[in-house]
Enzyme design. Structure first.
Site, PDB file in Angstrom:
ATOM      1  N   TYR A 127       0.825  -1.219   0.000  1.00 21.49           N
ATOM      2  CA  TYR A 127       0.000   0.000   0.000  1.00 21.49           C
ATOM      3  C   TYR A 127       0.856   1.265   0.000  1.00 21.49           C
ATOM      4  CZ  TYR A 127      -4.601  -2.060   0.180  1.00 21.49           C
ATOM      5  OH  TYR A 127      -5.757  -2.708  -0.169  1.00 21.49           O
ATOM      6  N   TYR A 172     -14.353  -3.290   2.928  1.00 20.09           N
ATOM      7  CA  TYR A 172     -13.015  -3.840   2.688  1.00 20.09           C
ATOM      8  C   TYR A 172     -12.935  -5.194   3.382  1.00 20.09           C
ATOM      9  CZ  TYR A 172      -8.015  -4.589   2.590  1.00 20.09           C
ATOM     10  OH  TYR A 172      -6.778  -5.139   2.383  1.00 20.09           O
ATOM     11  N   LYS A 218      -6.218 -10.758  12.759  1.00 20.66           N
ATOM     12  CA  LYS A 218      -5.551  -9.610  13.392  1.00 20.66           C
ATOM     13  C   LYS A 218      -5.384  -9.773  14.912  1.00 20.66           C
ATOM     14  CE  LYS A 218      -6.788  -6.031   9.991  1.00 20.66           C
ATOM     15  NZ  LYS A 218      -5.563  -5.494   9.427  1.00 20.66           N
TER      16      LYS A 218
HETATM   17  C1  LIG Z   1     -12.387  -6.005   7.801  1.00 20.13           C
HETATM   18  C2  LIG Z   1     -11.151  -6.630   7.221  1.00 20.13           C
HETATM   19  N1  LIG Z   1     -11.226  -7.825   6.629  1.00 20.13           N
HETATM   20  C3  LIG Z   1     -10.148  -8.432   6.115  1.00 20.13           C
HETATM   21  C4  LIG Z   1      -8.912  -7.836   6.160  1.00 20.13           C
HETATM   22  C5  LIG Z   1      -7.721  -8.511   5.540  1.00 20.13           C
HETATM   23  O1  LIG Z   1      -6.832  -8.953   6.526  1.00 20.13           O
HETATM   24  P1  LIG Z   1      -5.320  -9.276   6.126  1.00 20.13           P
HETATM   25  O2  LIG Z   1      -4.659  -7.964   5.881  1.00 20.13           O
HETATM   26  O3  LIG Z   1      -4.776  -9.996   7.340  1.00 20.13           O
HETATM   27  O4  LIG Z   1      -5.350 -10.140   4.933  1.00 20.13           O
HETATM   28  C6  LIG Z   1      -8.788  -6.587   6.767  1.00 20.13           C
HETATM   29  C7  LIG Z   1      -7.475  -5.920   6.837  1.00 20.13           C
HETATM   30  O5  LIG Z   1      -7.328  -4.773   7.142  1.00 20.13           O
HETATM   31  C8  LIG Z   1      -9.930  -5.950   7.310  1.00 20.13           C
HETATM   32  O6  LIG Z   1      -9.877  -4.736   7.858  1.00 20.13           O
END
Ligand SMILES: Cc1ncc(COP(=O)(O)O)c(C=O)c1O
Length: 462
Positions: free
Chosen positions: A20, A150, A293
């Site tokens: 990013y 997202y 996360k």
């Molecule tokens: C709501 C949501 N879903 C999925 C993801 C994707 O997670 P990752 O970055 O561990 O692939 C994110 C990442 O910021 C997120 O905010």
């Protein structure tokens, strides 16, 4: 080899491509070299301290290098670092599931491990799709998702993602999702929030966005397999906080039309919004939930897609019936990550940070309003639990954004690093995504410095 700052930056500049990031933005500036961290602070190679105001990409929960989590990881290294998870299992995965069961609704009883947020979403999408295929309802192949949503950067997750800036280019590679308007109260075309959105609970609203969603569901009800949403907070879409009532109505609609509901709690899970999971604030249980996360308190990659017995049963059949779920990743349920996740859940159970953090959260929200509501460039203020955001605008009355070429958010980010903060923006939304160990003293310092940065940058561009 000595890892002095100069050498690290030389290698970085010559060989590393960051996520990013428009790498050309770094032509005349260096990335920040981080050599350590503790609690809420990151330490830089030149001896400075930065408040980790975005919890290291929304993952850190109890602060950096928490002694109990460090211990769990070190102890795990005495036993097992990794083993495949197909046909094998281990105590650390079992402990994660057993402890999580105390926090998740009982209806969510089947746990599928993977290794990051995007994979948790991919699993959910494939699971929902195959659930209907296995049941013989083969026309149900479509997903309904929100604009401004997202869900990750792998292609299935991109297909249901709605942040145009990130995903527009990749559309030819993805499947086409049905799209409903986001519950973006500040920019609602029908009934814009008259004042700041805050936690979106006092907004007098006719839920026009839900009516639009329902009309899409009605039109496509026999082709949709699931609706996917981030509960209460569209995070990467701009930290858009929306009312719990939206989720209650959504659950009612999906039940009425016999469609699955997926909650992506990758960003909102593990206390970030003030309850263990954001869905609790609405009292709504989905058919599938995605977690990652904060699952390991931000230590190691690990994810879970948790679902109901009913969905699980649709895959449970004699091998030759062809109902197997063909999905898995090398590092599925990695034991090091599971050991830390179990220790993270033990901390939630024993130390009860959410109960103890009630006053801190109230202080955070009050201070946000006190400090930012009088600034003419602050269009909206929103918050939920440990997440706060301000949406910056050129004209507050008309809610007119700054021209993109001003790069207001990016400038604030750069200036924040000089002030000892990490205000990584989402467009012109500046946000704080704090760990549960934050104190009133930290908050005061962080918000006061943030205001100073914003005043300075906005002053320079006006
Ligand atoms: C709501 C949501 N879903 C999925 C993801 C994707 O997670 P990752 O970055 O561990 O692939 C994110 C990442 O910021 C997120 O905010």
């Amino acid at each position: 080899m000595r890892w002095d700052k100069k050498r690290i930056l030389e290698i970085d500049r010559r060989h590393i491509w960051h996520p990013y990031t428009q790498m050309k933005d770094y032509e005349g500036r260096d990335p920040v070299v981080i050599t350590g961290a503790r609690g809420l602070k990151l330490f830089t190679a030149d001896g400075r301290e930065l408040y980790d105001t975005i919890s290291s990409w929304w993952a850190n929960i109890h602060g950096h290098l928490h002694p109990a989590l460090n211990r769990a990881l070190a102890e795990q290294l005495e036993h097992l670092e990794h083993v495949n998870f197909s046909g094998f299992t281990h105590p650390w995965a079992a402990e994660v599931v057993e402890r999580l069961r105390a926090f998740l609704p009982a209806a969510l009883s089947r746990y599928f491990f993977s290794d990051n947020g995007s994979t948790a979403v991919e699993v959910a999408l494939k699971m929902a799709f195959q659930y209907w295929q296995n049941r013989g309802e083969t026309r149900r192949t479509r997903f309904l998702a929100l604009r401004e949503a997202y869900h990750g950067d792998t292609l299935g997750a991109v297909s249901v993602g709605g942040v145009d800036l990130f995903f527009r280019l990749y559309r030819p590679l993805t499947f086409e999702a049905l799209r409903a308007p986001a519950p973006y109260c500040y920019r609602c075309p029908e009934n814009p929030s008259p004042d700041f959105t805050r936690d979106a609970e006092d907004i007098d609203c006719n839920f026009h966005c839900v009516a639009v969603l329902e009309s899409i569901v009605k039109e496509h009800c026999d082709e949709i397999c699931a609706v996917i949403v981030e509960p209460r907070l569209l995070a990467a879409g701009g930290m858009i906080v929306y009312p719990a009532e939206y989720l209650r109505r959504l659950r009612e609609i999906t039940r009425r039309y016999g469609i699955l509901l997926i909650f992506d709690e990758v960003a909102t899970g593990f206390g970030r919004t003030g309850t263990m999971f954001a869905m609790e604030s609405a009292g709504v249980v989905p058919d599938i939930v995605c977690l990652s996360k904060g699952l390991t308190a931000g230590y190691l990659p690990l994810a879970l897609t948790v679902t109901t017995e009913e969905i699980y049963r649709a895959f449970y059949a004699d091998y030759l019936e062809g109902k197997t779920f063909y999905h898995g990743h090398t590092f599925t349920a990695n034991p090091l990550a599971c050991a830390v996740a179990a220790a993270n859940l033990r901390l939630f159970q024993e130390e009860r940070p959410l109960e103890r953090g009630r006053r801190v959260r109230e202080f955070f929200h009050r201070r946000l309003l006190e400090l930012f509501s009088g600034r003419p460039y602050v269009g909206d203020i929103r918050y939920l639990g440990y997440v706060g955001a301000v949406e910056l605008v050129r004209d507050r009355t008309g809610r007119e954004p700054f021209p993109p070429e001003k790069r207001v958010g990016f400038r604030i980010y750069m200036a924040s690093l000089e002030e000892g903060l990490v205000l990584r923006p989402l467009g012109d939304v500046i946000y704080w995504f704090l760990p549960l160990c934050v104190t009133e003293g930290d908050l005061d310092e962080i918000l006061t410095r943030s205001l100073r940065v914003m005043d300075r940058v906005i002053g320079e561009i006006s």
